[in-house]
Design a protein around this motif. Structure first.
Motif, PDB file in Angstrom:
ATOM      1  N   TYR A  35       0.844  -1.178   0.000  1.00 37.26           N
ATOM      2  CA  TYR A  35       0.000   0.000   0.000  1.00 37.26           C
ATOM      3  C   TYR A  35       0.882   1.230   0.000  1.00 37.26           C
ATOM      4  N   GLN A  37       0.772   5.489   1.033  1.00 35.04           N
ATOM      5  CA  GLN A  37       0.050   6.497   1.798  1.00 35.04           C
ATOM      6  C   GLN A  37       0.728   7.841   1.616  1.00 35.04           C
ATOM      7  N   GLY A  40      -0.753  12.213   5.682  1.00 32.53           N
ATOM      8  CA  GLY A  40      -2.023  12.575   6.285  1.00 32.53           C
ATOM      9  C   GLY A  40      -3.243  12.023   5.604  1.00 32.53           C
ATOM     10  N   ARG A  41      -3.069  11.084   4.695  1.00 34.38           N
ATOM     11  CA  ARG A  41      -4.209  10.522   3.965  1.00 34.38           C
ATOM     12  C   ARG A  41      -4.370   9.033   4.261  1.00 34.38           C
ATOM     13  N   GLY A  42      -5.431   8.460   3.697  1.00 33.40           N
ATOM     14  CA  GLY A  42      -5.634   7.023   3.833  1.00 33.40           C
ATOM     15  C   GLY A  42      -4.683   6.247   2.940  1.00 33.40           C
ATOM     16  N   LEU A  43      -4.741   4.927   3.069  1.00 35.74           N
ATOM     17  CA  LEU A  43      -3.857   4.068   2.279  1.00 35.74           C
ATOM     18  C   LEU A  43      -4.514   3.689   0.964  1.00 35.74           C
ATOM     19  N   PHE A  88       3.743   0.648   2.610  1.00 34.99           N
ATOM     20  CA  PHE A  88       3.526  -0.374   3.633  1.00 34.99           C
ATOM     21  C   PHE A  88       3.310  -1.732   2.978  1.00 34.99           C
ATOM     22  N   ALA A 102       5.513  -1.083   9.769  1.00 35.33           N
ATOM     23  CA  ALA A 102       5.619   0.331  10.131  1.00 35.33           C
ATOM     24  C   ALA A 102       5.851   1.230   8.921  1.00 35.33           C
TER      25      ALA A 102
ATOM     26  N   LEU B  41       4.851   2.738  14.633  1.00 34.80           N
ATOM     27  CA  LEU B  41       4.105   1.520  14.987  1.00 34.80           C
ATOM     28  C   LEU B  41       3.282   0.977  13.829  1.00 34.80           C
ATOM     29  N   GLY B  42       3.213   1.716  12.737  1.00 31.40           N
ATOM     30  CA  GLY B  42       2.419   1.253  11.612  1.00 31.40           C
ATOM     31  C   GLY B  42       0.937   1.259  11.934  1.00 31.40           C
ATOM     32  N   MET B  88      -4.182   8.755  14.477  1.00 28.43           N
ATOM     33  CA  MET B  88      -4.890   8.764  13.201  1.00 28.43           C
ATOM     34  C   MET B  88      -5.690   7.465  13.132  1.00 28.43           C
ATOM     35  N   LEU B  90      -8.047   4.940  10.895  1.00 26.49           N
ATOM     36  CA  LEU B  90      -8.338   4.593   9.506  1.00 26.49           C
ATOM     37  C   LEU B  90      -9.360   3.478   9.445  1.00 26.49           C
ATOM     38  N   PHE B 114      -9.446   1.970   1.780  1.00 35.38           N
ATOM     39  CA  PHE B 114      -9.352   2.770   2.992  1.00 35.38           C
ATOM     40  C   PHE B 114     -10.066   4.099   2.842  1.00 35.38           C
ATOM     41  N   GLY B 115     -10.556   4.606   3.960  1.00 36.56           N
ATOM     42  CA  GLY B 115     -11.015   5.981   4.023  1.00 36.56           C
ATOM     43  C   GLY B 115      -9.817   6.913   4.169  1.00 36.56           C
ATOM     44  N   SER B 116     -10.083   8.209   4.183  1.00 38.23           N
ATOM     45  CA  SER B 116      -9.013   9.207   4.244  1.00 38.23           C
ATOM     46  C   SER B 116      -8.444   9.393   5.640  1.00 38.23           C
ATOM     47  N   ARG B 119      -8.004  12.271  12.082  1.00 37.58           N
ATOM     48  CA  ARG B 119      -6.944  12.561  13.047  1.00 37.58           C
ATOM     49  C   ARG B 119      -7.622  13.075  14.325  1.00 37.58           C
TER      50      ARG B 119
END
Lengths: 110, 123
Positions: A35, A37, A40-43, A88, A102, B41-42, B88, B90, B114-116, B119
């Protein structure tokens, strides 16, 4: 606990160069996914490789999978500034759940 | 072309408040997931759901609960927000039986959607 662990944690390259990042995982997998990213956005899903596959291509992306070493690599060829993002890997267990690492932060400078 | 929508991009809440994070998908997916993402931490799975009214704990469910009253909506609830829940969040969705994908040829680019992200800051 993290299933996938990416290496390196950060990568800085120039436009036109190739970017390679690796991922290791711990348990048996059904498939492995990569993935991307943006900050500040989604994956966003890039590519999926099944456990019985060894290599896969999608555009400028090349993914390899070595189940004996429990590792995968993502290669982005001819990188562009727009490839700047975090990448990721995520492995899918038998229930279909994804376990993420991570991530590797990639910065491509013009 | 939005497929997974999280109701808020940014949220600031006070310690002790009950917080609802909403997620809606329009792809008729059975599976829905809530992750939190923290530096170094992913992504860590909080809860997931395979069907309406079904929920399963992920890796870090403590301090959270979920609700799936309709197939398209999966809500994450922080019962009493604490500062260590600043993160964050998700939401993601997927088709039900990923094991069947081994047999399907048209899964060249399959994955979670995924959504955006939301936060959340707890002060």
């Amino acid at each position: 606990s993290q299933q996938g662990e990416e290496d390196p944690q950060a990568l800085s390259i120039q436009e036109g160069e190739n970017a390679t990042m690796n991922c290791s995982y711990k348990t048996s997998i059904n498939n492995l996914q990569w993935y991307r990213q943006n900050s500040g956005r989604g994956l966003v899903h890039l590519i999926l490789i099944r456990s019985n596959e060894r290599e896969k291509h999608s555009g400028r992306l090349r993914v390899t999978l070595d189940t004996s070493k429990k590792s995968s690599s993502l290669l982005i060829t001819a990188s562009r500034a727009a490839d700047t993002a975090s990448y990721f890997c995520a492995s899918t267990d038998s229930w279909g759940k994804l376990q993420f690492g991570a991530g590797t932060q990639v910065v491509v400078t013009p | 072309d939005v497929k997974v929508t999280q109701s808020s991009r940014y949220l600031v809440k006070r310690t002790g408040e009950k917080v609802f994070l909403e997620c809606v998908q329009d792809m008729d997916h059975e599976n829905m997931f809530w992750y939190r993402q923290d530096p170094g931490l992913g992504l860590r799975l909080i809860y997931f759901s395979y069907d309406v009214k079904m929920k399963e704990k992920g890796d870090i469910p403590e301090g959270y609960s979920v609700s799936r009253e309709k197939k398209e909506r999966f809500s994450l609830i922080l019962e009493s927000a604490s500062t260590n829940q600043t993160s964050m969040y998700l939401c993601a969705s997927s088709l039900l039986d990923l094991l069947l994908l081994q047999e399907y040829r048209d899964t060249e680019n399959y994955g979670y959607t995924f959504g955006s992200g939301t936060r959340l800051t707890v002060v």
